[in-house]
Design a protein around this motif. Structure first.
Motif, PDB file in Angstrom:
ATOM      1  N   CYS A  45       0.848  -1.187   0.000  1.00 34.58           N
ATOM      2  CA  CYS A  45       0.000   0.000   0.000  1.00 34.58           C
ATOM      3  C   CYS A  45       0.887   1.241   0.000  1.00 34.58           C
ATOM      4  CB  CYS A  45      -0.906  -0.006   1.231  1.00 34.58           C
ATOM      5  SG  CYS A  45      -2.318   1.119   1.108  1.00 34.58           S
ATOM      6  N   ARG A  46       0.604   2.160  -0.906  1.00 39.96           N
ATOM      7  CA  ARG A  46       1.467   3.321  -1.099  1.00 39.96           C
ATOM      8  C   ARG A  46       0.720   4.640  -0.878  1.00 39.96           C
ATOM      9  NH1 ARG A  46       6.051   1.957  -3.719  1.00 39.96           N
ATOM     10  NH2 ARG A  46       6.231   3.983  -4.753  1.00 39.96           N
ATOM     11  N   ILE A  47      -0.451   4.543  -0.287  1.00 41.46           N
ATOM     12  CA  ILE A  47      -1.337   5.693  -0.192  1.00 41.46           C
ATOM     13  C   ILE A  47      -0.788   6.803   0.695  1.00 41.46           C
ATOM     14  CG2 ILE A  47      -2.740   4.810   1.720  1.00 41.46           C
ATOM     15  CD1 ILE A  47      -4.165   6.554  -1.366  1.00 41.46           C
ATOM     16  N   GLU A  48      -0.170   6.457   1.829  1.00 38.83           N
ATOM     17  CA  GLU A  48       0.314   7.478   2.762  1.00 38.83           C
ATOM     18  C   GLU A  48       1.373   8.372   2.123  1.00 38.83           C
ATOM     19  OE1 GLU A  48       0.205   6.493   7.374  1.00 38.83           O
ATOM     20  OE2 GLU A  48       1.255   4.929   6.245  1.00 38.83           O
ATOM     21  N   LYS A  49       2.338   7.751   1.472  1.00 33.44           N
ATOM     22  CA  LYS A  49       3.409   8.507   0.831  1.00 33.44           C
ATOM     23  C   LYS A  49       2.855   9.436  -0.245  1.00 33.44           C
ATOM     24  CE  LYS A  49       7.574   7.800  -2.002  1.00 33.44           C
ATOM     25  NZ  LYS A  49       7.013   8.417  -3.228  1.00 33.44           N
ATOM     26  N   ASN A  50       1.931   8.923  -1.032  1.00 30.62           N
ATOM     27  CA  ASN A  50       1.373   9.730  -2.111  1.00 30.62           C
ATOM     28  C   ASN A  50       0.510  10.871  -1.584  1.00 30.62           C
ATOM     29  OD1 ASN A  50       2.600   8.159  -4.120  1.00 30.62           O
ATOM     30  ND2 ASN A  50       0.908   6.701  -4.138  1.00 30.62           N
ATOM     31  N   ILE A  51      -0.246  10.632  -0.529  1.00 33.11           N
ATOM     32  CA  ILE A  51      -1.050  11.700   0.071  1.00 33.11           C
ATOM     33  C   ILE A  51      -0.145  12.767   0.673  1.00 33.11           C
ATOM     34  CG2 ILE A  51      -2.618  12.271   1.973  1.00 33.11           C
ATOM     35  CD1 ILE A  51      -4.053  11.139  -0.444  1.00 33.11           C
ATOM     36  N   ASP A  52       0.952  12.357   1.318  1.00 29.24           N
ATOM     37  CA  ASP A  52       1.901  13.344   1.842  1.00 29.24           C
ATOM     38  C   ASP A  52       2.435  14.244   0.731  1.00 29.24           C
ATOM     39  OD1 ASP A  52       1.709  12.632   4.490  1.00 29.24           O
ATOM     40  OD2 ASP A  52       3.461  11.315   4.486  1.00 29.24           O
ATOM     41  N   LEU A  70     -11.915   6.506   0.708  1.00 28.35           N
ATOM     42  CA  LEU A  70     -12.487   5.187   0.990  1.00 28.35           C
ATOM     43  C   LEU A  70     -12.474   4.911   2.493  1.00 28.35           C
ATOM     44  CD1 LEU A  70     -10.964   2.724  -1.663  1.00 28.35           C
ATOM     45  CD2 LEU A  70     -13.326   3.532  -1.529  1.00 28.35           C
ATOM     46  N   GLY A  71     -13.584   4.378   2.997  1.00 27.64           N
ATOM     47  CA  GLY A  71     -13.611   3.982   4.408  1.00 27.64           C
ATOM     48  C   GLY A  71     -12.566   2.921   4.709  1.00 27.64           C
ATOM     49  N   TRP A  72     -12.346   2.011   3.766  1.00 18.09           N
ATOM     50  CA  TRP A  72     -11.340   0.945   3.921  1.00 18.09           C
ATOM     51  C   TRP A  72      -9.956   1.546   4.155  1.00 18.09           C
ATOM     52  CZ3 TRP A  72      -6.790  -0.769   1.879  1.00 18.09           C
ATOM     53  CH2 TRP A  72      -6.443  -2.117   2.064  1.00 18.09           C
ATOM     54  N   VAL A  73      -9.634   2.585   3.406  1.00 26.39           N
ATOM     55  CA  VAL A  73      -8.341   3.259   3.560  1.00 26.39           C
ATOM     56  C   VAL A  73      -8.287   4.014   4.888  1.00 26.39           C
ATOM     57  CG1 VAL A  73      -6.877   5.116   2.658  1.00 26.39           C
ATOM     58  CG2 VAL A  73      -7.882   3.444   1.087  1.00 26.39           C
ATOM     59  N   ALA A  74      -9.357   4.732   5.209  1.00 21.15           N
ATOM     60  CA  ALA A  74      -9.384   5.551   6.420  1.00 21.15           C
ATOM     61  C   ALA A  74      -9.179   4.713   7.675  1.00 21.15           C
ATOM     62  CB  ALA A  74     -10.702   6.309   6.502  1.00 21.15           C
ATOM     63  N   GLU A  75      -9.800   3.541   7.731  1.00 20.54           N
ATOM     64  CA  GLU A  75      -9.644   2.667   8.904  1.00 20.54           C
ATOM     65  C   GLU A  75      -8.196   2.252   9.105  1.00 20.54           C
ATOM     66  OE1 GLU A  75     -13.768   0.313   9.844  1.00 20.54           O
ATOM     67  OE2 GLU A  75     -12.385  -0.619   8.432  1.00 20.54           O
ATOM     68  N   ARG A  76      -7.462   2.065   8.041  1.00 20.50           N
ATOM     69  CA  ARG A  76      -6.084   1.575   8.129  1.00 20.50           C
ATOM     70  C   ARG A  76      -5.064   2.692   8.281  1.00 20.50           C
ATOM     71  NH1 ARG A  76      -9.416  -1.693   6.004  1.00 20.50           N
ATOM     72  NH2 ARG A  76      -9.127  -3.969   6.069  1.00 20.50           N
ATOM     73  N   TYR A  77      -5.451   3.916   7.901  1.00 17.33           N
ATOM     74  CA  TYR A  77      -4.520   5.037   7.990  1.00 17.33           C
ATOM     75  C   TYR A  77      -5.216   6.248   8.632  1.00 17.33           C
ATOM     76  CZ  TYR A  77      -2.011   2.006   4.824  1.00 17.33           C
ATOM     77  OH  TYR A  77      -1.383   0.908   4.282  1.00 17.33           O
ATOM     78  N   ARG A  82      -6.624  12.341   9.633  1.00 21.06           N
ATOM     79  CA  ARG A  82      -6.583  13.496  10.536  1.00 21.06           C
ATOM     80  C   ARG A  82      -5.685  14.602   9.990  1.00 21.06           C
ATOM     81  NH1 ARG A  82      -6.055   9.053  14.447  1.00 21.06           N
ATOM     82  NH2 ARG A  82      -8.133   8.639  15.303  1.00 21.06           N
ATOM     83  N   LYS A  83      -4.623  14.231   9.311  1.00 27.82           N
ATOM     84  CA  LYS A  83      -3.723  15.228   8.724  1.00 27.82           C
ATOM     85  C   LYS A  83      -4.432  16.005   7.614  1.00 27.82           C
ATOM     86  CE  LYS A  83       0.956  15.787   6.871  1.00 27.82           C
ATOM     87  NZ  LYS A  83       2.207  15.096   6.475  1.00 27.82           N
ATOM     88  N   ILE A  84      -5.235  15.310   6.820  1.00 28.08           N
ATOM     89  CA  ILE A  84      -6.011  15.983   5.777  1.00 28.08           C
ATOM     90  C   ILE A  84      -6.905  17.052   6.396  1.00 28.08           C
ATOM     91  CG2 ILE A  84      -7.909  15.645   4.128  1.00 28.08           C
ATOM     92  CD1 ILE A  84      -6.642  12.881   3.489  1.00 28.08           C
ATOM     93  N   ILE A  85      -7.583  16.697   7.487  1.00 23.96           N
ATOM     94  CA  ILE A  85      -8.468  17.634   8.179  1.00 23.96           C
ATOM     95  C   ILE A  85      -7.677  18.776   8.803  1.00 23.96           C
ATOM     96  CG2 ILE A  85      -9.996  17.900  10.176  1.00 23.96           C
ATOM     97  CD1 ILE A  85     -11.420  16.631   7.895  1.00 23.96           C
ATOM     98  N   GLN A  86      -6.580  18.446   9.453  1.00 22.39           N
ATOM     99  CA  GLN A  86      -5.768  19.459  10.141  1.00 22.39           C
ATOM    100  C   GLN A  86      -5.227  20.515   9.188  1.00 22.39           C
ATOM    101  OE1 GLN A  86      -2.857  17.012  12.130  1.00 22.39           O
ATOM    102  NE2 GLN A  86      -4.314  16.282  13.672  1.00 22.39           N
ATOM    103  N   GLU A  87      -5.007  20.134   7.946  1.00 14.20           N
ATOM    104  CA  GLU A  87      -4.463  21.075   6.971  1.00 14.20           C
ATOM    105  C   GLU A  87      -5.551  21.853   6.228  1.00 14.20           C
ATOM    106  OE1 GLU A  87      -1.206  19.755   4.609  1.00 14.20           O
ATOM    107  OE2 GLU A  87      -0.227  18.757   6.303  1.00 14.20           O
ATOM    108  N   GLY A  88      -6.793  21.714   6.708  1.00 17.26           N
ATOM    109  CA  GLY A  88      -7.868  22.565   6.212  1.00 17.26           C
ATOM    110  C   GLY A  88      -8.609  22.081   4.986  1.00 17.26           C
ATOM    111  N   HIS A  89      -8.457  20.810   4.649  1.00 22.41           N
ATOM    112  CA  HIS A  89      -9.140  20.266   3.478  1.00 22.41           C
ATOM    113  C   HIS A  89     -10.471  19.638   3.881  1.00 22.41           C
ATOM    114  CE1 HIS A  89      -5.469  20.984   1.261  1.00 22.41           C
ATOM    115  NE2 HIS A  89      -4.785  20.353   2.201  1.00 22.41           N
ATOM    116  N   GLU A  90     -11.334  19.430   2.893  1.00 23.11           N
ATOM    117  CA  GLU A  90     -12.617  18.784   3.146  1.00 23.11           C
ATOM    118  C   GLU A  90     -12.459  17.269   3.036  1.00 23.11           C
ATOM    119  OE1 GLU A  90     -17.246  18.510   1.486  1.00 23.11           O
ATOM    120  OE2 GLU A  90     -15.666  19.341   0.201  1.00 23.11           O
ATOM    121  N   LEU A  91     -12.985  16.559   4.016  1.00 23.51           N
ATOM    122  CA  LEU A  91     -13.032  15.100   3.975  1.00 23.51           C
ATOM    123  C   LEU A  91     -14.419  14.684   3.487  1.00 23.51           C
ATOM    124  CD1 LEU A  91     -11.431  12.471   4.688  1.00 23.51           C
ATOM    125  CD2 LEU A  91     -12.656  12.497   6.874  1.00 23.51           C
ATOM    126  N   ALA A  92     -14.457  13.908   2.431  1.00 22.26           N
ATOM    127  CA  ALA A  92     -15.714  13.410   1.876  1.00 22.26           C
ATOM    128  C   ALA A  92     -15.595  11.910   1.647  1.00 22.26           C
ATOM    129  CB  ALA A  92     -16.056  14.141   0.575  1.00 22.26           C
TER     130      ALA A  92
END
Length: 295
Positions: A45-52, A70-77, A82-92
């Motif tokens: 899984c490479r999602i964290e690095k790419n989101i950073d 994806l809820g599947w992704v959110a549960e695992r990371y 939380r970082k997405i939210i902290q940086e002022g973006h919308e979580l959908a």
């Protein structure tokens, strides 16, 4: 590492909506016959690095975006969420398990979107208003999904792509924001009307395939000629040149997934500098408030 970019856009410029579908390369619908759902937990899984990387890019351009996750992704990371939210973006929401709407029953779909909303809201501590169907899979035969979304408490969807495509699309749907059912606004991914056809102008594989100057012209046309905001999307794996290469793909699937991935980051940086961007809920705030009042 980089200098912060200052975007000096004219005061009266139209602001477009920048969206990211938070899924990994192995979630792609075209890979379902090559990567089993039961193997998701065991593949790289490479999602964290790419989101950073994406968050850094957005910060450099002082841009906020909507992350359809994806809820599947959110549960695992959860820290990533939380970082997405902290940086002022919308979580959908992108649903929980990346199941195409057209492959589900109404009950299964409602369960999926309910679960995703609960997972995302519990992790973020904020209301999740928006939803995007995996693979833009709300079509003419599955408009019942809008009622399910309203029932689950969502306020808007961005799940319709008004084009002809072999895997998705509702070409006869309105091209701009409309009330899909009582209490639910659909905000379609953007297209440009040329020679009586809807031309994709919203990102993804088309953005990688078309020359950048053509994509820029399409967005500019929607802004200037039709005075509408564009809804642009991309996936984290589209900037990942080192992602594992899936073997045994058809030539069409291989081309669609990998074409010009090496150019994607540079094109996104140009795009962020050439236009004004913001979160979905900010760009369409007036229409969403009006829709709430009417319902």
């Amino acid at each position: 590492m980089f200098n912060r970019q200052i975007n000096a856009h004219p005061v009266n410029v139209i602001t477009n909506a920048l969206t990211i579908d938070v899924e990994d390369y192995f979630h792609v619908s075209a890979f379902t016959s090559h990567i089993k759902r039961s193997d998701w937990n065991s593949v790289e899984c490479r999602i964290e690095k790419n989101i950073d990387t994406i968050l850094e890019m957005l910060d450099l351009h002082q841009t906020k975006a909507t992350f359809f996750t994806l809820g599947w992704v959110a549960e695992r990371y959860p820290e990533m969420v939380r970082k997405i939210i902290q940086e002022g973006h919308e979580l959908a929401s992108h649903g929980y398990g990346h199941e195409r709407v057209s492959d589900q029953t109404k009950l299964a779909f409602l369960s999926d979107v309910n679960l995703a909303k609960v997972v995302l809201e519990n992790l973020s501590g904020s209301e999740v208003k928006g939803y995007r169907a995996p693979s833009f899979s709300i079509g003419s035969r599955s408009t019942w999904a809008f009622d399910c979304l309203a029932q689950a408490g969502y306020k808007y969807s961005s799940s319709v792509y008004p084009i002809h495509h072999d895997h998705y699309g509702m070409p006869d749907a309105p091209r701009f924001a409309y009330e899909a059912c009582r209490g639910m606004m659909e905000i379609p991914v953007s297209t440009c009307r040329i020679l009586n056809q809807n031309i994709p102008s919203a990102g993804g594989g088309y953005f990688r395939f078309f020359p950048y100057v053509f994509s820029k012209w399409l967005i500019h046309r929607v802004n200037k000629i039709e005075s509408e905001s564009c809804v642009f999307y991309f996936h984290p794996w589209e900037i990942d040149i080192d992602q594992p290469r899936i073997q045994g793909l058809s030539s069409k699937t291989r081309f669609r997934h990998y074409v010009n991935i090496q150019r994607m980051s540079e094109r996104l940086n140009r795009l962020l500098g050439d236009f004004s961007w913001d979160r979905m809920d900010h760009v369409f705030s007036k229409r969403l408030k009006m829709n709430d009042k009417q319902n």
